[in-house]
Design a protein around this motif. Sequence first.
Motif, PDB file in Angstrom:
ATOM      1  N   ASP A 101       0.849  -1.188   0.000  1.00 20.31           N
ATOM      2  CA  ASP A 101       0.000   0.000   0.000  1.00 20.31           C
ATOM      3  C   ASP A 101       0.887   1.242   0.000  1.00 20.31           C
ATOM      4  O   ASP A 101       1.777   1.374   0.846  1.00 20.31           O
ATOM      5  CB  ASP A 101      -0.898   0.018   1.242  1.00 20.31           C
ATOM      6  N   LEU A 102       0.635   2.136  -0.947  1.00 16.75           N
ATOM      7  CA  LEU A 102       1.345   3.400  -1.031  1.00 16.75           C
ATOM      8  C   LEU A 102       0.382   4.521  -0.669  1.00 16.75           C
ATOM      9  O   LEU A 102      -0.741   4.570  -1.172  1.00 16.75           O
ATOM     10  CB  LEU A 102       1.888   3.622  -2.441  1.00 16.75           C
ATOM     11  N   ILE A 103       0.803   5.424   0.215  1.00 19.43           N
ATOM     12  CA  ILE A 103      -0.045   6.533   0.642  1.00 19.43           C
ATOM     13  C   ILE A 103       0.551   7.831   0.104  1.00 19.43           C
ATOM     14  O   ILE A 103       1.737   8.110   0.297  1.00 19.43           O
ATOM     15  CB  ILE A 103      -0.166   6.576   2.175  1.00 19.43           C
ATOM     16  N   VAL A 104      -0.285   8.606  -0.579  1.00 15.81           N
ATOM     17  CA  VAL A 104       0.138   9.842  -1.236  1.00 15.81           C
ATOM     18  C   VAL A 104      -0.633  11.011  -0.633  1.00 15.81           C
ATOM     19  O   VAL A 104      -1.853  10.941  -0.491  1.00 15.81           O
ATOM     20  CB  VAL A 104      -0.121   9.752  -2.759  1.00 15.81           C
ATOM     21  N   PRO A 105       0.046  12.112  -0.298  1.00 10.81           N
ATOM     22  CA  PRO A 105      -0.666  13.274   0.251  1.00 10.81           C
ATOM     23  C   PRO A 105      -1.655  13.873  -0.743  1.00 10.81           C
ATOM     24  O   PRO A 105      -1.658  13.557  -1.937  1.00 10.81           O
ATOM     25  CB  PRO A 105       0.462  14.274   0.555  1.00 10.81           C
ATOM     26  N   ILE A 106      -2.444  14.780  -0.241  1.00 10.49           N
ATOM     27  CA  ILE A 106      -3.474  15.433  -1.032  1.00 10.49           C
ATOM     28  C   ILE A 106      -2.862  16.419  -2.032  1.00 10.49           C
ATOM     29  O   ILE A 106      -1.801  17.009  -1.780  1.00 10.49           O
ATOM     30  CB  ILE A 106      -4.455  16.146  -0.078  1.00 10.49           C
ATOM     31  N   ALA A 107      -3.485  16.577  -3.183  1.00 12.19           N
ATOM     32  CA  ALA A 107      -3.201  17.640  -4.159  1.00 12.19           C
ATOM     33  C   ALA A 107      -1.716  17.701  -4.526  1.00 12.19           C
ATOM     34  O   ALA A 107      -1.159  16.724  -5.031  1.00 12.19           O
ATOM     35  CB  ALA A 107      -3.709  18.970  -3.629  1.00 12.19           C
ATOM     36  N   ASN A 108      -1.050  18.847  -4.267  1.00 11.50           N
ATOM     37  CA  ASN A 108       0.346  19.015  -4.677  1.00 11.50           C
ATOM     38  C   ASN A 108       1.329  18.209  -3.848  1.00 11.50           C
ATOM     39  O   ASN A 108       2.541  18.253  -4.111  1.00 11.50           O
ATOM     40  CB  ASN A 108       0.733  20.500  -4.620  1.00 11.50           C
ATOM     41  N   GLY A 109       0.841  17.445  -2.896  1.00 15.17           N
ATOM     42  CA  GLY A 109       1.718  16.526  -2.169  1.00 15.17           C
ATOM     43  C   GLY A 109       2.092  15.304  -2.978  1.00 15.17           C
ATOM     44  O   GLY A 109       2.934  14.506  -2.561  1.00 15.17           O
ATOM     45  N   GLU A 110       1.471  15.132  -4.145  1.00 14.90           N
ATOM     46  CA  GLU A 110       1.762  13.969  -5.000  1.00 14.90           C
ATOM     47  C   GLU A 110       3.170  14.037  -5.579  1.00 14.90           C
ATOM     48  O   GLU A 110       3.537  15.024  -6.223  1.00 14.90           O
ATOM     49  CB  GLU A 110       0.750  13.903  -6.147  1.00 14.90           C
ATOM     50  N   PRO A 111       3.988  12.994  -5.382  1.00 12.01           N
ATOM     51  CA  PRO A 111       5.338  12.945  -5.954  1.00 12.01           C
ATOM     52  C   PRO A 111       5.261  12.440  -7.396  1.00 12.01           C
ATOM     53  O   PRO A 111       5.305  11.245  -7.657  1.00 12.01           O
ATOM     54  CB  PRO A 111       6.062  11.957  -5.036  1.00 12.01           C
ATOM     55  N   ARG A 112       5.150  13.327  -8.330  1.00 10.86           N
ATOM     56  CA  ARG A 112       4.803  12.963  -9.699  1.00 10.86           C
ATOM     57  C   ARG A 112       5.842  12.067 -10.366  1.00 10.86           C
ATOM     58  O   ARG A 112       5.494  11.129 -11.095  1.00 10.86           O
ATOM     59  CB  ARG A 112       4.573  14.231 -10.505  1.00 10.86           C
ATOM     60  N   THR A 113       7.128  12.354 -10.149  1.00 11.20           N
ATOM     61  CA  THR A 113       8.169  11.541 -10.783  1.00 11.20           C
ATOM     62  C   THR A 113       8.196  10.128 -10.211  1.00 11.20           C
ATOM     63  O   THR A 113       8.372   9.148 -10.950  1.00 11.20           O
ATOM     64  CB  THR A 113       9.546  12.206 -10.615  1.00 11.20           C
ATOM     65  N   LEU A 114       8.009   9.998  -8.918  1.00 12.88           N
ATOM     66  CA  LEU A 114       7.988   8.668  -8.303  1.00 12.88           C
ATOM     67  C   LEU A 114       6.832   7.840  -8.857  1.00 12.88           C
ATOM     68  O   LEU A 114       6.986   6.647  -9.154  1.00 12.88           O
ATOM     69  CB  LEU A 114       7.870   8.785  -6.782  1.00 12.88           C
ATOM     70  N   ILE A 115       5.674   8.464  -9.027  1.00 11.86           N
ATOM     71  CA  ILE A 115       4.543   7.711  -9.564  1.00 11.86           C
ATOM     72  C   ILE A 115       4.752   7.403 -11.042  1.00 11.86           C
ATOM     73  O   ILE A 115       4.336   6.343 -11.530  1.00 11.86           O
ATOM     74  CB  ILE A 115       3.227   8.458  -9.300  1.00 11.86           C
ATOM     75  N   ASP A 116       5.447   8.283 -11.766  1.00 14.69           N
ATOM     76  CA  ASP A 116       5.832   7.960 -13.152  1.00 14.69           C
ATOM     77  C   ASP A 116       6.631   6.661 -13.193  1.00 14.69           C
ATOM     78  O   ASP A 116       6.381   5.768 -14.014  1.00 14.69           O
ATOM     79  CB  ASP A 116       6.680   9.080 -13.755  1.00 14.69           C
ATOM     80  N   VAL A 117       7.604   6.568 -12.293  1.00 10.25           N
ATOM     81  CA  VAL A 117       8.467   5.381 -12.229  1.00 10.25           C
ATOM     82  C   VAL A 117       7.653   4.140 -11.875  1.00 10.25           C
ATOM     83  O   VAL A 117       7.841   3.062 -12.462  1.00 10.25           O
ATOM     84  CB  VAL A 117       9.599   5.609 -11.193  1.00 10.25           C
ATOM     85  N   ILE A 118       6.753   4.285 -10.927  1.00  7.93           N
ATOM     86  CA  ILE A 118       5.928   3.150 -10.510  1.00  7.93           C
ATOM     87  C   ILE A 118       5.031   2.693 -11.653  1.00  7.93           C
ATOM     88  O   ILE A 118       4.864   1.489 -11.889  1.00  7.93           O
ATOM     89  CB  ILE A 118       5.111   3.537  -9.257  1.00  7.93           C
TER      90      ILE A 118
END
Length: 426
Positions: free
Chosen positions: A22-39
């Motif tokens: 389970d991966l937990i991502v903060p709200i709105a601009n808390g999203e780590p966009r590059t990390l999720i790209d990699v995932i």
Amino acid sequence: MSKCPAPVKPEKILDYIEPRTDLIVPIANGEPRTLIDVIEEAADTLDGVRIHQMHCLHDRPYINGAFGNNLRHVSYFLSHITRPAYAAGHVDYAPANFSEVPHIMNDMTKEPIVIAAASLPDQHGYFSLGTSADYVASMIGRRRFFLEATPHMPRTHGANVIHHSQILGWCQTERELVAVPRVEPKPVEKTIAALVAEQIPDRATLQVGIGGIANAILAGLHSHKDLGLHTELLHDGVMDLVEAGVITGVAKEHRRNRSVTTFALGTKELYSWLDDNAAVEMLRVDYVNNPREIARLSNFVSVNATLEVDLLGQCASETIGTKYFSGSGGQADFARGAMYSPGGKAFIVLPSTTRDGRSRIVSTLAPGAVVTTLKNTVDHVVTEHGIARLRGKTLAQRAKALIGIAAPEHRDELARSAHERGLLLD
């Protein structure tokens, strides 16, 4: 000084993701966009991985079901991105009051990893989660973290700082934040806002949402004195009042002289203003939205929008009929906290009609509609036609008051229905 380890490649996050992680991502601009790209790029090698998040801002293949059960999104508040994906069956939705999301995430996940956007580390080795505290701030030091640091993330103060010794690793990117422009209020929204602003006394503590009505309310408070702020969302209208010396926080019994929030979303100007601004505290949502904590603040004023109100005072704020539109958010949290605040007031605001002329004050909620705020909690309901004060009122008094703020062309039909239901006898 604590020397922070050098950043690693974003691909390092994959070393920690196992089947059914389970991966937990903060709200709105808390999203780590590059990390999720990699995932996403490695999604074919994943098995049963879930990403948990409220209010997503970025459209992605995995949200739209591109990887099936390998990688799936769990939403706790639908946004314009996740709403259609949920309707298509690609996103799971977990309803919850915002104050309870940290506890639910902890209970429903097993050894999750928090992946979050952050500021660059300071000289002492601390990162700031910037525009977010929300549900992840309560997990600092208790859950595993992997950060994506960007120079565009403001360094904010509060309970959202994390030391390099508390993280699995971090990468560095140049990703900018999503900027949300100011919304210009419509004439009907300005009318509603003026009615609410008149009810807010000097030295009150505010919670105000986002959108045209909220912006108009804040714009109408520039003659007020020594207001306080304790809100889940901080945006540009709040910044204006702080800069004008209207929001000072001097009358607050708790967190005096500080503006308290759990996340921020707005223009680039707002993000720049937040950077190293010690007058703003980013605190975890299970504190900020906790009705018990809100009740400790005198003269607390809560303002939230809804989609539909029935003649009992029930508010459907997250569904249009059977279709989910958003989520519970913090509406019930703040309405309940304001109820217990000495001198507190809670306002539910809405235009009296929809764009196609249908009444938003209805005899009964649409079939399948979800009640977000209970009739027993609703205090004031406001349309452009006035204020219905419901707290402590009988059912007949409630129905009469709500009919009185409905659009004039719908009042006769609402009254007829109220008589048929036995709500009105005269």
